[in-house]
Enzyme design. Structure first.
Site, PDB file in Angstrom:
ATOM      1  N   GLU A   1      -3.006   3.109   3.389  1.00 46.92           N
ATOM      2  CA  GLU A   1      -1.848   2.536   2.713  1.00 46.92           C
ATOM      3  C   GLU A   1      -1.927   1.010   2.752  1.00 46.92           C
ATOM      4  OE1 GLU A   1       3.027   3.182   2.876  1.00 46.92           O
ATOM      5  OE2 GLU A   1       1.770   3.846   4.542  1.00 46.92           O
TER       6      GLU A   1
ATOM      7  N   LYS B   1       5.082   4.688  -4.452  1.00 43.85           N
ATOM      8  CA  LYS B   1       5.575   5.542  -3.369  1.00 43.85           C
ATOM      9  C   LYS B   1       7.015   5.950  -3.636  1.00 43.85           C
ATOM     10  CE  LYS B   1       5.491   5.648   1.735  1.00 43.85           C
ATOM     11  NZ  LYS B   1       5.187   4.847   2.947  1.00 43.85           N
TER      12      LYS B   1
END
Length: 767
Positions: A66, A135
């Site tokens: 991430e 996200k």
């Protein structure tokens, strides 16, 4: 499997081509990367290395951690336009090279769309951008503050699936490279020629309605999760259970990527990149082992196994038949291997996931954090006030284990890692030609310890400190702080009073230390004299940390530099406030600040046995003592605190993890402690006021805990940055946010406890 030779390909000829419909083996890559917040050049180099290794292994897909382009822990730098601009420059560098030729790449970075910042996955293939996947569920509790910087991607609950895709306008630097003006942004699956692949990001896996459920029901066979998940003791099992569950019920391939290392803060990201198929682990990277900044994990998976698993689960098929459709972004690219290659390959075999013991976690996590911090800080090493007690000995042991791991990496690491680690060692030690012959020699170059004695110090702690230093090879010193304490007392005695209605000759000027203070006046003197000892140690620690390289380098180097000061307060003492503000716990960083006392004692025993530092068992057996009013044995921590370390751990767990106030804590602990154990006596309710019944003892213990935590909460604002390891840490920085001026009386809360005690007594028919 091995790559088929040209002759094999030639013999297979058209028959292989005709059976391409049977192609089901795909070789996929995930990775652990040791990224560093805002280190755009270094982060890009590590991303590039991981893609090169994935391609060299014959992979057709690569996923990474991430926010890998920027580093996860940029914090408020995510609010700066520069950060996003530099991220796109890094992505453009990937697109300008041949790295994405023939491999689908999933890259984590921040993206601004319509003036809103999102935490995104950007998908690349053949020097073009396939799409941007923001996200949906942001991590915003505990150590995480993603909603301070990013916005969750909005999903209209009335729309099927995850809604329609929007168009993202690429920045000029990318447009000029790819010739693309816009790409899709939203929740989508990549529709390859032979399978469908989609994405999930870190926190989304942990949610009740995780995206992988809808994705798998809509026929997505491969799901990639780029994560930024930090280490916490005994947490990995939870992560493994979630990934196992994601594929055990729904079937499919699940790739998990993570950061591994300290990227600039209190957190240590603990890697463990994995590949799972239908509930079984087929590949797993390290959680802590090794110091290589790039670790690529490759798995060969059978998509036929996924299809068979799903099709034979009729109830799942019934749900899938009516599932909402997820938008597809098509690519002219196959993820499976050519049929000829598959005949020379085999799926990766399942094996049980590997888990470390808690003691191994304590040894490997903080020692890796210390190495990353040291090599990236530009400092010469560490300075540690070594008392011979459990806490400072644990810290010394962790530095020693750090040195062991560095030397192990120099001997057994990859060529890239050996070169990187040796360069780091030489830069830290300021010795251009230095190669450590063994870990103790390295420890002697990067760790200086000092036994800071006072008139109250004991011979046993002095001897243990010296023996520990000898066994780990560090440079050990000793000083006496009595002169500093006396100088401060004399300065106080020479104080002049100029105003305020107090006659100078009436001022008390000579505080005295009493072994057993009888009243508040004697206690005040005791505390002041204890605190000046502790604070003198802090002053000397920083003075010595700056001077020791200069004082001891000799002719080996004249490069100068200073040492980082290590603190050694454990999580339970911080929770209780059992330390002096701005004492030698006030340091640059603290590797044990998130570890409780019980685990530290077990760690000392383990490290003494497993890491060849025998004196640590002797340290573990000694009763904890501050040695501020008497030698070890004359002053005991648990007597001073009025509660044991086990009690502190239970109280802290209720307060933080179970989110209990005083009343709820009492109600839980009166049940959990009802096993015949003896509770430590209260230091606030003594004599006739001492609690008698079990309920009264538990009630007083809870009151004492909340009282002391409240009056000492101000200390949390100056708590040394500590390695995060424990779920009930009181770290005020962002993990445990509470006011530092609290009403320590807790009038209504304690009244409610008293009423509960009385009600329980009445219910039992007691008077």
């Amino acid at each position: 499997g091995a790559e088929p030779t040209r002759s094999v390909r030639r013999r297979l000829g058209d028959k292989a081509a005709g059976r391409s419909v049977m192609s089901s083996l795909a070789r996929l890559a995930t990775c652990n990367l040791n990224q560093w917040a805002m280190d755009f050049r270094g982060n890009l180099e590590r991303i590039e290395a991981s893609i090169r290794e994935a391609k060299a292994a014959g992979c057709t897909f690569r996923t990474g951690p991430e926010l890998e382009v920027t580093g996860y822990s940029c914090e408020d730098s995510f609010l700066e336009a520069d950060t996003l601009a530099h991220a796109w420059e890094s992505l453009a560098a990937l697109l300008a090279s041949d790295l994405t030729d023939g491999i689908l790449c999933d890259i984590g970075m921040p993206v601004m769309h319509r003036n809103v910042s999102y935490n995104c996955r950007v998908v690349l293939l053949n020097r073009r951008v396939v799409g941007v996947r923001p996200k949906v569920c942001l991590a915003n509790d505990g150590n995480y503050r993603e909603m301070r910087y990013f916005t969750p991607w909005f999903i209209d609950p009335t729309s099927p699936g995850y809604g329609a895709l929007e168009q993202y306008y690429l920045p000029r630097i990318v447009r000029e490279l790819t010739g693309q003006r816009t790409v899709p942004i939203g929740i989508f699956a990549v529709a390859a020629l032979d399978t469908a692949l989609a994405f999930e990001t870190c926190e989304e896996l942990f949610t009740p309605l995780a995206p992988h459920i809808a994705l798998s029901l809509d026929g997505v066979e491969i799901i990639a999760n780029g994560s930024g998940s930090h280490h916490q003791l005994r947490k990995l099992q939870t992560r493994i259970d979630l990934v196992r569950g994601a594929t055990a019920k729904a079937g499919g391939v699940y790739l998990y990527a993570n950061q591994k290392g300290c990227d600039g803060g209190r957190l240590y990201f603990d890697g463990c990149a994995m590949a799972w198929v239908n509930g079984e682990c087929v590949a797993q990277g390290s959680q802590f082992e090794g110091l290589d900044e790039v670790e690529v994990v490759v798995a060969t998976v059978s998509l036929s196994d996924v299809r068979n698993f799903r099709a034979s689960f009729i109830a799942r098929s019934s749900q899938a038949a009516s599932a909402a459709s997820i938008p597809r972004v098509e690519v002219d690219f196959a993820l499976t291997l050519p049929y000829a290659d598959q005949l020379c390959s085999a799926p990766s075999r399942p094996s049980p996931p590997r888990l470390h013991s808690a003691m191994e976690e304590i040894a490997l996590g903080p020692s890796g954090w210390l190495w990353d911090y040291l090599r990236r800080s530009g400092q010469r090493g560490y300075f540690l006030p070594l008392s011979g007690g459990a806490d400072s000995s644990s810290t010394a042991a962790l530095v020693a284990i750090m040195c062991q791991r560095v030397v192990e990496e120099l001997g057994a690491g990859s060529e890239r890692s050996r070169s990187r680690v040796l360069a780091d060692v030489r830069r830290v030690t300021k010795r251009a030609d230095y190669t450590p012959p063994d870990w103790r020699d390295l420890c002697g170059k990067v760790l200086v310890t000092c036994y800071m004695a006072s008139e109250f110090s004991g011979a046993e702690t002095r001897a243990r400190a010296a023996l520990l230093a000898e066994q780990i090879g560090c440079l050990h010193t000793s000083i006496s702080i009595d002169g500093m304490r006396s100088a401060v007392c004399e300065t106080f005695a020479a104080m002049e009073v100029h105003s305020g209605g107090v006659r100078s000759e009436a001022v008390r000027r000579r505080p005295e230390m009493k072994t057993k203070p009888r009243d508040y006046a004697e206690l005040t003197q005791n505390l002041a004299l204890q605190n000046i000892q502790a604070r003198s140690r802090m002053v000397m620690a920083y003075f010595m940390a700056q001077l020791m390289p200069w004082a001891t380098d000799g002719d080996e180097t004249t490069a100068g530099g200073s040492l980082l000061v290590l603190g050694s307060a454990n999580v339970d003492e911080a929770l209780r406030g059992y330390y002096t503000k701005y004492d030698c716990s006030a340091a640059d960083l603290n590797p044990i600040g998130g570890v409780n006392k019980r685990d530290l004692k077990a760690f000392l025993e383990w490290a003494g046995r497993e890491r060849g530092i025998g004196v640590l068992a002797r340290v573990a057996d000694a009763p904890p003592s501050a040695e501020l009013t008497g030698a070890e044995g004359a002053q005991l921590d648990e007597e001073d605190m009025g509660m044991s370390y086990d009690e502190l751990a239970a109280l802290g767990y209720c307060r933080k993890v179970e989110r209990c106030g005083p009343l709820s804590t009492f109600l839980k602990l009166r049940d959990r402690w009802a096993d015949g154990r003896a509770l430590t006596p209260s230091i606030r309710a003594r004599g006739a006021a001492a609690p008698v019944t079990f309920d009264e003892q538990v009630a007083q213990k809870v009151k004492d805990f909340y009282f002391y935590h409240a009056i000492n909460r101000h200390k949390m604002t100056t708590l040394t940055p500590s390695y995060h390891a424990e779920s009930y840490s009181p770290d005020d920085n962002r993990f445990d946010l509470r006011p530092f001026l609290q009403n320590a009386r807790f009038d209504e809360q304690f009244k409610a406890i008293d009423e509960a005690v009385a009600a329980a007594k009445a219910a039992r028919g007691e008077s």
